[in-house]
Design a protein around this motif. Structure first.
Motif: not given
Length: 475
Positions: A1-4, A95-106, A154-160, A52-57
């Motif tokens: 599944m591609a990361l949006i 675990q179902p369909h465990q995804l590959a890690r996205v390097v720049d996203v924790p 990177l002074r960047r913010c994304q909804l992922l 480095r990162f803040d995470i909001v859910v």
């Protein structure tokens, strides 16, 4: 599944937490970023420390709640309750369909929440001695389909999102909603309305300390983490308390959780933890135990002397080494044979109110094991129990008047990609039913001094005491 990835303005995670507080179970994992050259030189690998990162859910697709012996899973379809091991339940959701890690996203979705200290009773049999006057769940974890990630380098913010459970239209609606200025609800200002009550005065602590020494002399244990609880009546908006707390005591592994117990009881968790428990990144494992503490001082020379005394303290180094050995054994249960290494010993790390000695232990997760296997195998952390761990936990249950609850458990995330980062839930306050509780403890070994150890608990609670004083209402 591609990361949006949907871009958002670069602002700190606290802003985005405010934007989603109207949704169920909002949570914030926040970095206490290094601000001065002195601090930067004292902290090894700033990025690895979590700065480095803040995470909001918010708005999880499933809420997993465990109270021995039952684990509940709450979803839009209803609630399922059984006696299944909560770690297995979380793993099944991830675990179902465990995804590959996205390097720049924790973290781009997965499990996020807390694992209380008393969850250890699910893993090992324990006596039932200490009072349980705040019976919150032993485990509380949401399964989140999206996350807001702030990257301060990177002074960047994304909804992922990997869109494991949602749809793209709903994600775009959320994105547009986040971009709007939300009218914040009118809330009651936070206030401290009572006096602090200690569950151990100095005399009680001395008696417990003496019993620990007896156990050490008898060969039952080498080290016991002995903690006291501070409690105070409060009212108003807990976020205001967290916002002030984070200004007083920035740390690498801060967290704010606004949740409920699954039975209609709301509560908040405010954590200013300086300590990493367990991290997994592409099968690489890291833990950073803290043992050894000295207070900070405004006078630069006295502050330097305290730091030097800590670095040269044979007692504190021995205490740290005991826990390093314990953690080497714990992570070795699920790591490749020969991969577990101690990469740093007794490193000085400066925080707002204390100096600490920090060590770094690393390994490689063995094939067939998941991050949750590591967490279960190491839980609770050895740095806040003692050695040997099981006997230490039994002695803690005997000597501490109240159950620890969330304190000395762990808060953090486990992603759909198998990555994990968790703290040790120290410097952590819980607000429930207009009570705010906060624990502070320290390791007791054979040559510990009672007065110094008691004072260390107060040193560790100093920022909490300042918070209370700041919000104390006039009597």
């Amino acid at each position: 599944m591609a990361l949006i990835r949907l871009d958002l303005p670069y602002v700190e995670g606290a802003h985005w937490l405010a934007q989603v507080r109207h949704l169920p179970w909002p949570m914030l994992l926040e970095s206490g970023r290094v601000d001065t050259a002195e601090q930067a030189s004292a902290v090894d690998e700033e990025v690895s420390l979590g700065a480095r990162f803040d995470i909001v859910v918010a708005d999880p697709v499933a809420k997993i709640i465990h109270r021995r012996p039952y684990t509940e899973v709450h979803t839009a379809q209803g609630m399922v309750r059984d006696e299944e091991d909560p770690f297995a339940v979380i793993k099944r959701w991830l675990q179902p369909h465990q995804l590959a890690r996205v390097v720049d996203v924790p973290f781009a979705g997965g499990a996020l929440g807390y694992y209380g200290y008393d969850l250890g009773r699910t893993i090992e049999p324990m006596p039932e001695l200490a009072a349980q006057d705040m019976p919150l769940p032993e485990l509380l974890v949401g399964i989140y389909d999206w996350a807001i990630v702030v990257d301060h380098h990177l002074r960047r913010c994304q909804l992922l999102s990997h869109q494991r459970f949602g749809d793209i239209a709903a994600l775009h609606i959320l994105h547009q909603d986040l971009l709007q200025t939300r009218q914040q609800a009118v809330v009651q200002p936070f206030a401290v309305t009572g006096e602090i009550a200690h569950n151990m005065d100095k005399s009680y602590y001395a008696q417990a300390f003496s019993k620990v020494k007896d156990y050490i002399r008898a060969g039952d244990c080498y080290q016991i983490n002995l903690a006291q609880r501070l409690a105070v009546k409060v009212s108003g908006d807990a976020w205001q308390a967290y916002d002030s707390f984070r200004q007083l005591s920035k740390a690498p592994f801060m967290a704010y959780l606004q949740v409920d117990d699954g039975q209609g009881l709301p509560f908040e968790v405010l954590s200013m933890s300086p300590e990493r428990f367990l991290q997994v990144t592409e099968h690489k494992v890291e833990t950073r135990p803290i043992k050894g503490t000295r207070p900070r001082h405004a006078d630069a020379e006295r502050d330097r002397q305290e730091a030097e005394a800590l670095q040269n303290s044979l007692k504190d180094r021995a205490e740290n080494l005991m826990i390093v050995d314990l953690l080497r054994n714990d992570i070795g249960k699920v790591c490749e044979i020969g991969s577990v290494k101690v990469d740093a010993l007794f490193r000085l790390q400066r925080f707002t109110n204390v100096h600490h000695l920090v060590s770094i232990v690393r390994g490689v997760l063995a094939q067939g094991y998941h991050a949750l296997d590591l967490l279960r195998g190491c839980f609770p952390g050895g740095s806040i129990t003692g050695a040997p761990k099981l006997r230490a936990m039994q002695i803690i249950e005997e000597l501490e008047p109240h159950r620890r609850g969330i304190y000395c458990g762990s808060i953090g995330y486990i992603g759909f990609d198998g990555s994990m980062d968790t703290n040790i839930a120290i410097r952590t306050a819980v607000i429930c039913q207009q009570n705010m509780t906060f624990f502070a403890g320290g390791g007791v070994v054979a040559d510990s001094d009672c007065d110094k150890e008691y004072q260390e608990t107060l040193d560790k609670a100093s920022q909490f005491l300042k918070l209370v004083a700041q919000f104390k209402t006039a009597s």
